[in-house]
Write an enzyme that holds these catalytic residues in place. Structure first.
Site: not given
Length: 190
Positions: A79, A81, A109, A112
């Protein structure tokens, strides 16, 4: 593209010789948000879910920028992040990013958010809300919705609409859920 490297935008490694922009550009809140949207756009061009994340230090210097790379990196933790926090931690040579701020185009999410909490980020800011509520909205890092960045939700909606169209036409056999596995077909982003 005139020598333009989209991969360099979706993963700005600010260590070594590549840290010119990060050291020179003391970014404003709005410019960091817009840069996150640019990074997200390039992730989308690479057929990743278009999410971009920027980590800045307490003075506003850009420590890292990254887009989603779950599909092309075959990495479920790829991801934006997570990638930007990794890059920032490597640059700072410390896994604690105590005074840093994470700016991301989509609400993080739970994975993260947990990583942001472990990194002890000072703040997490995001532009578009997820279609489903994040189960744990309580983290150490205060969150802020970037309502002024309207393009983030539209970017994500257009990306998934295009994926659905390709699937309908039989031209895309890829999964229609997001690269991070959490954007179901037909979901709204905001």
């Amino acid at each position: 593209m005139n020598g333009f490297d989209a991969d360099a935008i979706t993963s700005v490694d600010t260590t070594g010789d590549a840290d010119g922009i990060a050291d020179v550009w003391l970014a404003t809140e709005r410019s960091v948000s817009l840069l996150a949207l640019v990074v997200a756009t390039f992730a989308g061009v690479q057929d990743e879910v278009p999410v971009g994340a920027i980590v800045t230090d307490h003075q506003g210097r850009i420590l890292a920028a990254a887009g989603n790379r779950c599909v092309s990196g075959a990495d479920p933790t790829g991801h934006a992040e997570m990638r930007s926090m990794r890059l920032a931690a490597n640059r700072m040579e410390n896994y604690r990013l105590t005074d840093a701020r994470l700016t991301v185009t989509l609400e993080p999410c739970p994975m993260c958010l947990a990583a942001a909490s472990m990194a002890r980020l000072a703040q997490v800011r995001f532009a578009a809300l997820r279609a489903w509520p994040v189960t744990t909205r309580q983290t150490r890092a205060p969150q802020q919705n970037l309502e002024h960045l309207q393009g983030a939700g539209a970017l994500l909606r257009n990306f998934f609409a295009h994926k659905r169209e390709l699937l309908y036409l039989g031209q895309d056999s890829a999964l229609i859920t997001g690269a991070d596995g959490d954007e179901p077909l037909g979901s709204s982003i905001e």
